[in-house]
Each structure stands twice: as C-alpha cells, then as structure tokens.
Design an enzyme around this catalytic site. Structure first.
Site, mmCIF file in Angstrom:
data_model
loop_
_atom_site.group_PDB
_atom_site.id
_atom_site.type_symbol
_atom_site.label_atom_id
_atom_site.label_comp_id
_atom_site.label_asym_id
_atom_site.label_seq_id
_atom_site.Cartn_x
_atom_site.Cartn_y
_atom_site.Cartn_z
ATOM 1 N N THR A 170 0.885 -1.176 0.000
ATOM 2 C CA THR A 170 0.000 0.000 0.000
ATOM 3 C C THR A 170 0.912 1.211 0.000
ATOM 4 O O THR A 170 2.071 1.106 0.374
ATOM 5 C CB THR A 170 -0.889 0.033 1.269
ATOM 6 O OG1 THR A 170 -2.055 -0.762 1.058
ATOM 7 C CG2 THR A 170 -1.377 1.411 1.658
ATOM 8 N N VAL A 211 -13.174 -4.848 0.324
ATOM 9 C CA VAL A 211 -12.662 -3.513 0.609
ATOM 10 C C VAL A 211 -11.816 -3.600 1.874
ATOM 11 O O VAL A 211 -12.261 -4.163 2.887
ATOM 12 C CB VAL A 211 -13.816 -2.491 0.807
ATOM 13 C CG1 VAL A 211 -13.266 -1.133 1.200
ATOM 14 C CG2 VAL A 211 -14.640 -2.384 -0.467
ATOM 15 N N GLY A 212 -10.594 -3.062 1.804
ATOM 16 C CA GLY A 212 -9.703 -3.097 2.968
ATOM 17 C C GLY A 212 -9.829 -1.850 3.816
ATOM 18 O O GLY A 212 -10.826 -1.116 3.739
ATOM 19 N N THR A 265 -0.641 0.794 6.741
ATOM 20 C CA THR A 265 -0.461 -0.298 5.790
ATOM 21 C C THR A 265 -0.391 -1.601 6.571
ATOM 22 O O THR A 265 0.230 -1.652 7.632
ATOM 23 C CB THR A 265 0.798 -0.119 4.929
ATOM 24 O OG1 THR A 265 0.956 -1.301 4.123
ATOM 25 C CG2 THR A 265 2.058 0.099 5.753
ATOM 26 N N GLY A 266 -1.029 -2.618 6.056
ATOM 27 C CA GLY A 266 -1.009 -3.889 6.762
ATOM 28 C C GLY A 266 -2.240 -4.712 6.443
ATOM 29 O O GLY A 266 -2.968 -4.414 5.490
HETATM 30 N N1 ASP Z 1 -4.016 -2.379 4.058
HETATM 31 C C1 ASP Z 1 -4.125 -2.858 2.713
HETATM 32 C C2 ASP Z 1 -5.387 -3.638 2.584
HETATM 33 O O1 ASP Z 1 -5.726 -4.404 3.453
HETATM 34 C C3 ASP Z 1 -2.980 -3.722 2.293
HETATM 35 C C4 ASP Z 1 -1.641 -3.295 2.798
HETATM 36 O O2 ASP Z 1 -1.479 -2.198 3.292
HETATM 37 O O3 ASP Z 1 -0.703 -4.054 2.689
HETATM 38 O O4 ASP Z 1 -6.039 -3.511 1.575
#
Ligand code: ASP
Length: 346
Positions: free
Chosen positions: A211, A240-241, A262-263
């Site tokens: 992200t 949807v994240g 991010t995660g």
């Molecule tokens: N947070 C993002 C999601 O779950 C993915 C990421 O940040 O790695 O869509």
C-alpha cells in the site's frame, strides 16, 4: 518634535524586531512522511539494483511532496503529489503495480483527510482510474459524500474528467507471479485445513500486502493524510480493505495527529487503527510515539494483525512504527534533511 519622532521610530523598531524574531522561532516545521507498504521485507531478498530502485522512488515521492509545501502549498496537495509518484511506480501496490484479485483484475481503494476541518473523501473498488487518490480528493471537494464505490465512483470519475485507463494498465509481471504463488500456497494450506478463512490466515503476509500513503504538515500548520492501494493479493472481488476507510487506514485532525496505515486491512478496520492512535493522543495526552507504539506493538500483535503506520503531529514530530520485518518509508522536513529507509533498524 524631532525627538518625539526618533523615540517613535526606536519604539517601532524595537517592537518589530522581536516580532520578526518570534515569527522565525514559531515557523511551522513543514514536513512530509510517506510509506510504501510493510511486510516481510528483508535485505537478503533484494538485489542491490532493486534496493536502489525502491530507495530512489521513495526519495522522488518525498521530494515531490516537499516541493509543494516549500512554496506554501497545502498539505492535502503535498499528500496527493507524493502518492501520485508512488501510484505511477510499478514497485508499489497502488495504481500501476497494484496486486491482482482472485479474478485476475485490479480493484483500487484510496482515501484522504483534511486535518483542519475533518473533511474526507474516499473511493473503493475502482478499476479504471489512473490516480485513485486524486479521485478521493475530488469526492471530498466536489461531492456531498465521503465515500463512493465501484460503478458509482467510476461514473463520478468520468463526470469529473479524471484520467480513465484500461484495467490492464495496472498489470505487472511480478504481481501476476505473486498471484499464482498465492493461489498455490492457498491450495496447499487448504489441504491442511478445509476452512478457507483459516487457510487464508496461514498464508505468509508477504503474499498479501503492500500500500502507499503520505501525511503532511503545511506552512499554515494544517495536517493531511492519504492512502492508496491495490489491496491484498488474491482478494475476492468486491473486498474492501482499511485503506479507503476513514479512521481505519487514514485519519487526520489538527487537534491530534495524521496517520496513514499499511497492513492486514481486516485487522486495521476492526481495531480502527488510525483513529485509535489519534484518540490516544487527544484524550490520553500521549505523544504520537507512545500512541503508535501501543497500537502497532501491543494491540495489533495480540490480535494477530501485522503492518505499520506513519504518524505526524502539528509540531512536526514523526513516528513510523511497524511490527513487520520492514516498511518502505521516507520523510523530508527541511531542504537538507531527507530520510529514506526500508529495513528495521535503519
Ligand atoms: N491495508 C491494505 C489492505 O488491506 C494492504 C496493505 O497495506 O498491505 O487492503
């Protein structure tokens, strides 16, 4: 009369000098902080050329955002400018280089928030918008809504005149390989447990994450935060994240802080990560460092959530905690001071 004028002149000078001095001392420390995702990012996995390319793109993004702040631009514009650079790069999971859904397409999410007035805009599941972060900003500025999704978001994009592209424009070979690998790992995991949810949880986060995001403080003392992503590899279409969800992946309020996350999004949504960090600052008088540490290193690991955040406050304090092996990150808070890092302990 002349003496009188002289006294007045001296008084005026004495009054002006401390004022100018005071202005210098209280000048806002304009700052931009960015991230390009967290995960099992270890030095051994990079060739020197790859590492150099990631660092160069992070530097380019942070420099572009800082240039906006330097000429007196708004933190919101610094955030979109920095994110646009990362959305255009194939290295990061946003725009070009976005991960694939299980159906081998790309569905992009983004959000932005203005710390000066808590205005916010977000888009979810867009497939043909070149720069989703710009569309999120337009939702904030030109629609009565905070979040638009899918077809409605795309119709709004077309009507707003943003650049629309073919979904295949986001394709990259390395993300396609990651999708195939993830599908295979998932099949293997399902031999151990027939429960799809449990099998999915068994996957190494490196198969899933990435992200981009930015937080900025402008010369008027206003914070802003923004986040843009392709989501998680092999996600079900329509998933949807946290990235487009205000309070989960993005939050900004001048009274506390600005956060981009991010995660593993499902955890960041359930633990309202971005707003929880700012709430600890606002209501418990914590520093951003303490608040970020508690949520990223205590709350999330206990729940099983992996990832990181970038945090900025109106004093220009910066914190970038993550509970993974690495997080692409950078900041710039003066013409001379640019920091770029990927791994732990940098
Ligand atoms: N947070 C993002 C999601 O779950 C993915 C990421 O940040 O790695 O869509």
């Amino acid at each position: 009369m002349r003496a009188c004028l002289t006294i007045l002149a001296v008084l005026a000078i004495n009054l002006l000098i401390p004022t100018c001095h005071a202005q210098d001392e209280t000048a806002v420390p304009i700052t931009i902080v960015i991230h390009g995702g967290a995960g099992t990012i270890e030095k051994a996995k990079f060739t020197p050329q790859q590492e150099q390319a990631y660092r160069a793109t992070l530097k380019q993004a942070v420099e572009a955002g800082y240039a906006v702040l330097k000429i007196g631009g708004k933190s919101l514009d610094a955030v979109t400018t920095a994110i646009n650079v990362l959305e255009s790069s194939p290295y990061f999971n946003a725009g070009v280089g976005a991960v694939y859904t299980a159906e081998e397409t790309h569905e992009l999410d983004a959000s932005i928030m203005d710390g000066s007035n808590r205005q916010a805009g977000a888009v979810a599941g867009v497939k043909h918008v070149e720069h989703p972060i710009d569309l999120a900003k337009l939702v904030m500025e030109r629609s009565p809504h905070v979040m638009l999704s899918g077809e409605g978001a795309e119709a709004f994009a077309k009507a707003s005149g943003v650049t629309m592209v073919d979904n295949a424009m986001f394709n990259t070979e390395h993300r396609y390989e990651a999708l195939l690998k993830t599908k295979k790992k998932l099949r293997d995991a399902m031999e151990k447990t027939p429960d799809y949810q449990a099998a999915h949880d068994l996957l190494d986060p490196k198969f899933k994450m990435g992200t981009v995001g930015a937080v900025a403080l402008d010369s008027l003392g206003n914070l802003a935060a923004g986040t843009s992503t392709g989501g998680m590899t092999n996600k079900q279409f329509g998933r949807v994240g946290d990235s487009p969800i205000i309070g989960a992946g993005t939050f900004a309020d001048n009274a506390s802080c600005a956060v981009s996350a991010t995660g593993h999004g499902e955890y960041f949504i359930r633990y309202a990560v971005a707003s929880d960090i700012c709430a600890r600052v606002a209501y418990q008088d914590k520093t951003i460092k303490q608040a970020g540490y508690e949520v990223i290193h205590q709350v999330l690991p206990e729940a099983g959530g992996t990832g990181g955040v970038i945090i900025l406050d109106t004093q220009g304090n910066i914190s970038m905690p993550f509970n993974t092996a690495g997080m692409y990150r950078a900041y710039k808070n003066s013409p001379e001071n640019t920091y770029v890092a990927i791994f732990k302990d940098e």
